[in-house]
Write a protein that holds these residues in place. Structure first.
Motif, PDB file in Angstrom:
ATOM      1  N   VAL A 138       0.650  -0.867   0.045  1.00 17.32           N
ATOM      2  CA  VAL A 138       0.110  -0.212  -0.050  1.00 17.32           C
ATOM      3  C   VAL A 138       0.728   0.918   0.128  1.00 17.32           C
ATOM      4  O   VAL A 138       0.394   2.818  -0.163  1.00 17.32           O
ATOM      5  CB  VAL A 138      -0.996   0.155   1.064  1.00 17.32           C
ATOM      6  CG1 VAL A 138      -1.647  -1.235   1.525  1.00 17.32           C
ATOM      7  CG2 VAL A 138      -0.451  -0.396   2.394  1.00 17.32           C
ATOM      8  N   GLN A 139       2.559   1.203   0.474  1.00 12.43           N
ATOM      9  CA  GLN A 139       2.678   2.530   0.339  1.00 12.43           C
ATOM     10  C   GLN A 139       3.302   2.904  -1.110  1.00 12.43           C
ATOM     11  O   GLN A 139       4.384   3.656  -0.602  1.00 12.43           O
ATOM     12  CB  GLN A 139       4.209   1.920   1.372  1.00 12.43           C
ATOM     13  CG  GLN A 139       4.294   2.357   3.066  1.00 12.43           C
ATOM     14  CD  GLN A 139       3.225   0.562   3.030  1.00 12.43           C
ATOM     15  OE1 GLN A 139       3.430   0.125   2.057  1.00 12.43           O
ATOM     16  NE2 GLN A 139       2.968   0.124   4.397  1.00 12.43           N
ATOM     17  N   SER A 140       3.250   1.728  -1.879  1.00 11.66           N
ATOM     18  CA  SER A 140       3.519   1.998  -3.505  1.00 11.66           C
ATOM     19  C   SER A 140       2.690   2.734  -3.920  1.00 11.66           C
ATOM     20  O   SER A 140       2.706   2.986  -5.008  1.00 11.66           O
ATOM     21  CB  SER A 140       4.088   1.067  -3.642  1.00 11.66           C
ATOM     22  OG  SER A 140       4.949   0.338  -3.277  1.00 11.66           O
ATOM     23  N   LYS A 165      -8.035   8.824  -9.532  1.00 12.18           N
ATOM     24  CA  LYS A 165      -6.729   7.900 -10.128  1.00 12.18           C
ATOM     25  C   LYS A 165      -5.633   7.272  -9.444  1.00 12.18           C
ATOM     26  O   LYS A 165      -6.010   8.316  -8.599  1.00 12.18           O
ATOM     27  CB  LYS A 165      -6.174   7.872 -11.343  1.00 12.18           C
ATOM     28  CG  LYS A 165      -7.120   8.133 -12.063  1.00 12.18           C
ATOM     29  CD  LYS A 165      -6.730   7.905 -14.278  1.00 12.18           C
ATOM     30  CE  LYS A 165      -7.902   8.905 -14.518  1.00 12.18           C
ATOM     31  NZ  LYS A 165      -7.695   8.820 -16.325  1.00 12.18           N
ATOM     32  N   TYR A 166      -5.468   6.231  -9.310  1.00 14.41           N
ATOM     33  CA  TYR A 166      -4.011   5.733  -8.955  1.00 14.41           C
ATOM     34  C   TYR A 166      -2.960   5.798  -8.816  1.00 14.41           C
ATOM     35  O   TYR A 166      -3.101   5.330 -10.632  1.00 14.41           O
ATOM     36  CB  TYR A 166      -4.563   4.731  -7.809  1.00 14.41           C
ATOM     37  CG  TYR A 166      -5.168   4.754  -7.017  1.00 14.41           C
ATOM     38  CD1 TYR A 166      -5.330   5.133  -5.371  1.00 14.41           C
ATOM     39  CD2 TYR A 166      -6.752   4.211  -7.588  1.00 14.41           C
ATOM     40  CE1 TYR A 166      -6.458   5.215  -4.668  1.00 14.41           C
ATOM     41  CE2 TYR A 166      -7.933   4.091  -6.168  1.00 14.41           C
ATOM     42  CZ  TYR A 166      -7.741   4.692  -5.072  1.00 14.41           C
ATOM     43  OH  TYR A 166      -8.675   4.853  -4.161  1.00 14.41           O
ATOM     44  N   TYR A 167      -1.430   6.004  -8.654  1.00 20.29           N
ATOM     45  CA  TYR A 167      -0.377   6.578  -9.390  1.00 20.29           C
ATOM     46  C   TYR A 167       0.688   4.822  -8.616  1.00 20.29           C
ATOM     47  O   TYR A 167       0.128   5.412  -7.660  1.00 20.29           O
ATOM     48  CB  TYR A 167      -0.059   7.524  -9.616  1.00 20.29           C
ATOM     49  CG  TYR A 167      -0.601   8.229 -10.584  1.00 20.29           C
ATOM     50  CD1 TYR A 167      -0.701   7.927 -11.948  1.00 20.29           C
ATOM     51  CD2 TYR A 167      -1.404   8.369  -9.703  1.00 20.29           C
ATOM     52  CE1 TYR A 167      -1.704   8.721 -12.942  1.00 20.29           C
ATOM     53  CE2 TYR A 167      -2.608   9.333 -11.231  1.00 20.29           C
ATOM     54  CZ  TYR A 167      -2.998   9.292 -12.474  1.00 20.29           C
ATOM     55  OH  TYR A 167      -3.897   9.788 -13.215  1.00 20.29           O
ATOM     56  N   CYS A 168       1.207   4.594  -9.327  1.00 17.61           N
ATOM     57  CA  CYS A 168       2.848   4.466  -8.712  1.00 17.61           C
ATOM     58  C   CYS A 168       4.274   5.060  -9.339  1.00 17.61           C
ATOM     59  O   CYS A 168       3.828   5.804 -10.404  1.00 17.61           O
ATOM     60  CB  CYS A 168       3.171   3.003  -8.946  1.00 17.61           C
ATOM     61  SG  CYS A 168       2.390   1.833  -8.001  1.00 17.61           S
ATOM     62  N   ALA A 178       5.614   5.728  -2.134  1.00 17.06           N
ATOM     63  CA  ALA A 178       5.582   6.660  -3.660  1.00 17.06           C
ATOM     64  C   ALA A 178       4.613   8.327  -2.390  1.00 17.06           C
ATOM     65  O   ALA A 178       5.404   9.043  -3.566  1.00 17.06           O
ATOM     66  CB  ALA A 178       4.217   6.662  -4.302  1.00 17.06           C
ATOM     67  N   TRP A 179       4.052   8.506  -1.112  1.00 15.88           N
ATOM     68  CA  TRP A 179       3.854   9.639  -1.123  1.00 15.88           C
ATOM     69  C   TRP A 179       4.687  10.444  -0.312  1.00 15.88           C
ATOM     70  O   TRP A 179       4.796  11.493  -0.795  1.00 15.88           O
ATOM     71  CB  TRP A 179       3.423   9.181  -0.318  1.00 15.88           C
ATOM     72  CG  TRP A 179       2.545  10.915   0.804  1.00 15.88           C
ATOM     73  CD1 TRP A 179       2.466  10.409   2.321  1.00 15.88           C
ATOM     74  CD2 TRP A 179       1.496  11.106  -0.068  1.00 15.88           C
ATOM     75  NE1 TRP A 179       2.394  12.538   2.141  1.00 15.88           N
ATOM     76  CE2 TRP A 179       1.097  12.401   0.789  1.00 15.88           C
ATOM     77  CE3 TRP A 179       0.930  11.598  -1.191  1.00 15.88           C
ATOM     78  CZ2 TRP A 179       0.377  13.124   0.784  1.00 15.88           C
ATOM     79  CZ3 TRP A 179      -0.546  12.204  -1.036  1.00 15.88           C
ATOM     80  CH2 TRP A 179      -0.495  13.697  -0.296  1.00 15.88           C
ATOM     81  N   PHE A 224      -2.466   7.104  -0.954  1.00 17.09           N
ATOM     82  CA  PHE A 224      -3.418   5.890  -0.285  1.00 17.09           C
ATOM     83  C   PHE A 224      -3.140   5.095   0.989  1.00 17.09           C
ATOM     84  O   PHE A 224      -2.173   4.385   1.559  1.00 17.09           O
ATOM     85  CB  PHE A 224      -2.862   4.634  -1.861  1.00 17.09           C
ATOM     86  CG  PHE A 224      -3.470   3.795  -1.573  1.00 17.09           C
ATOM     87  CD1 PHE A 224      -4.822   3.690  -2.148  1.00 17.09           C
ATOM     88  CD2 PHE A 224      -3.473   2.291  -0.529  1.00 17.09           C
ATOM     89  CE1 PHE A 224      -5.915   2.647  -2.178  1.00 17.09           C
ATOM     90  CE2 PHE A 224      -4.452   0.920  -0.736  1.00 17.09           C
ATOM     91  CZ  PHE A 224      -5.429   1.156  -1.876  1.00 17.09           C
ATOM     92  N   ALA A 225      -4.493   5.199   1.423  1.00 18.61           N
ATOM     93  CA  ALA A 225      -4.322   4.514   2.947  1.00 18.61           C
ATOM     94  C   ALA A 225      -5.569   3.043   2.571  1.00 18.61           C
ATOM     95  O   ALA A 225      -6.218   2.747   1.925  1.00 18.61           O
ATOM     96  CB  ALA A 225      -4.847   5.288   3.858  1.00 18.61           C
TER      97      ALA A 225
END
Length: 608
Positions: A428-430, A437-440, A479-480, A498-499
């Protein structure tokens, strides 16, 4: 001559001693040349490896995570309390506006059998009420008995008159009429006989007048007798019938009233007697005594079940749980409640027996959240009941240790059976969210990029990636922390971390995104982080994932600036999450454990 000769000998000796010097210089030069060649070879090899190798270069301290496939275990973790699924609640059955005093109560934890005395309540007031009400009920019964007799007498009086007195009086009058008719007939004959004798001169006129007078008297007696019969039939009998009938109705009403009064008094007497009996509470079945003291931290001493305290009517005093049917009542966060369904398997761990795991099944999940507590909270929680399976198959030593009130940790398996067995996953930390939207984040040879991904289910540690990444790719962990490399300053205001249960926006005590809304904008981590902040131009060590418990401080070497008024632990209380989380289930922070706590690697924008 001798001195010149000595000088010549000394010069010859000096030349012979200086002959090896050129050889040492050459050796030293060769060593220097070899060292230079080795250094140049090493540098050339490193340069060649750096230029032509496939391994990406990255700033110092940056940690990558390799995208891989694996078995996804989707669990919802929460805490709860052990309770019995089948409790025998022992309530106070004594009615009292101000409550009833507990005079004696059996010690908690005692094993009792059916019929054993569990508790005695104060009965002094009820003893007096029972005695007083007993007298009242006895008097009411005597009055009712007398009114019943009066009613029966009134009915007999009517029958006596209609079937006795009336008939007797009627016959008497009829006999009187018959006698008057007979006497009148004789008087008429006598008068006629006297008239004949008077015509022959045997009697006088006076005798004839006397006979006529007697005849008129008997005529009147006959009329009076007939009149008496008419009065009796038309008036007297009806009057007496009405009077006696009214007396019956009156007696009946009084009898009913007295009967009702006696019923009320007798019912009240029985009620007081029952209340007196309820002051002695006995066990309806065998079991272990558990006091029904409230678990609320706001309870008062008067709410505790003990001798000397008062209990209200219908208040539960003692519970006798069924040890064969135990369950765990837990609270599921609203972020996960949609995933928890009845019938899902669960693993239960008791804090009293941490080395043993019990298997359970979700029985139900409430459709509506539980009411907010005294302090209130924006987070809603739903009550879930998880049954403990196969308790009878456990050893007696373990089964006897399962008691109501124990704290339990629940791990509910909410994995969808239709999910892939080995999906692509990342931690989840990535991940981070931006624009819905979600990103890496990737960093290849110093080139930063954000990769859009489609996420699936999350188990608080790992997230299923449906699309956007391929197996073997390397993404930046935490990533954050590095969104500044892929987002502009304006875009960072709308980015979210993201959490568990979704993404959240990084905010500082000033109220603005990324801690930019106040005077000390650089200090303060996420909305729910209780850790220490960082300067505006440095990393934010207070950025803790949403699942982190309050008070998780940042590394000691990431202290706030000396001129900052906000010290460590000054995060707003309203932004701290409430509730307890089981130990060991906190996901890793979005910063790796060995990542540097100072400024980001060179070449990147400073983190805000």
């Amino acid at each position: 001559m001798t001195s010149v000769q000595n000088t010549s000998e000394n010069q010859t000796a000096s030349k012979s001693a200086a002959k090896p010097a050129p050889k040492k210089s050459m050796l030293f030069g060769m060593i220097v040349v070899v060292c230079v060649i080795l250094v140049l070879g090493t540098v050339s090899a490193l340069a060649y490896f750096r230029v032509f190798s496939n391994e990406p270069t990255s700033p110092a301290g940056l940690i990558f995570e390799e995208v891989k496939r694996g078995v996804f275990i989707h669990e919802v973790t929460d805490r709860g309390n052990v309770e019995s699924a089948q409790n025998e609640d022992i309530r106070c059955q004594v009615e009292s506006p101000s409550g009833t005093l507990i005079v004696w109560i059996i010690p908690e934890g005692t094993m009792v059998q059916e019929g054993d005395v569990l508790c005695r309540l104060d009965s002094s007031n009820l003893d007096e009420k029972v005695a007083s009400q007993n007298i009242t009920a006895t008097n009411s019964k005597a009055t009712w008995t007398q009114s019943t007799a009066d009613y029966n007498i009134a009915k007999l009086a009517l029958d006596e008159y209609t079937q006795g007195t009336y008939e007797k009086e009627l016959k008497t009058i009829e006999n009187k009429i018959l006698k008057a008719e007979e006497d009148l007939s004789r008087a008429i004959e006598t008068r006629g006989y006297t008239e004949k004798l008077l015509a022959q001169g045997y009697v006088t006129e006076l005798q004839l007048k006397a006979d006529k007078a007697k005849e008129e008297q008997l005529q009147n007696d006959l009329i009076v007798a007939k009149l008496e019969r008419d009065v009796l039939e038309k008036y007297t009998s009806k009057k007496m019938t009405e009077q006696l009938s009214a007396a019956i109705v009156t007696a009946k009403a009084k009898m009913d009233s007295d009967e009702l009064r006696y019923g009320i008094d007798d019912t009240r007497l029985k009620y007081y007697q029952t209340q007196l009996e309820n002051c002695t509470i006995k066990a309806p079945k065998a079991g272990q005594v558990v006091y029904a003291t409230p678990n609320s931290p706001w309870r008062r001493d008067s709410d505790v079940i003990k001798e000397g305290n008062f209990v209200r009517d219908r208040q539960i005093i003692i519970r006798l749980p069924d040890p064969r049917q135990m369950q765990v009542a837990g609270m599921v966060n609203e972020a996960s409640v949609s995933q928890v369904k009845a019938g899902q398997p669960a693993t239960i761990t008791l804090e009293a027996m941490p080395s043993h795991e019990f298997q359970g099944t979700v029985k139900l999940v409430n459709d509506y959240p539980e009411p907010d507590g005294f302090m209130g909270s924006m987070t809603k929680e739903y009550k879930a009941i998880v049954s403990m399976n196969d308790l009878e198959s456990l050893p007696a030593s373990i089964r006897s240790g399962i008691r109501p009130g124990l704290t339990a940790q629940l791990r509910i398996d909410v994995t969808n059976p239709n999910d892939e067995d080995t999906p692509i996953m990342v931690t989840v930390q990535s991940l981070f969210e931006f624009g819905g939207k979600y990103y890496c984040i990737t960093c290849d040879n110093g080139v930063w990029a954000k990769v859009p991904v489609e996420v699936g289910a999350s188990n608080e540690k790992e997230v299923i990636i449906k699309s956007g990444l391929t197996e073997g790719m390397r993404v930046v962990q935490g990533a954050w922390r590095y969104i500044d490399h892929v987002l502009t300053e304006e875009e960072r205001a709308g980015a979210k971390e993201f959490a568990v249960g979704g993404a959240k926006q990084r905010r500082g005590p000033g109220g603005g995104p990324n801690g930019q809304g106040g005077q000390n904008a650089g200090q303060g981590g996420p909305a729910q982080g209780g850790g220490q902040g960082a300067p505006a131009n440095g990393p934010a060590p207070g950025d803790v994932p949403a699942t982190a418990t309050p008070g998780d401080a940042a590394p000691q070497n990431a202290a706030p600036p000396a001129d900052s008024p906000n010290k460590q632990g000054d995060a707003p209380q309203e932004n701290r999450p409430r509730g307890n989380r089981p130990p060991g289930d906190r996901p890793q922070g979005d910063r790796p454990a060995n990542a540097p706590s100072g400024p980001p690697p060179s070449g990147g924008a400073p983190l805000t």
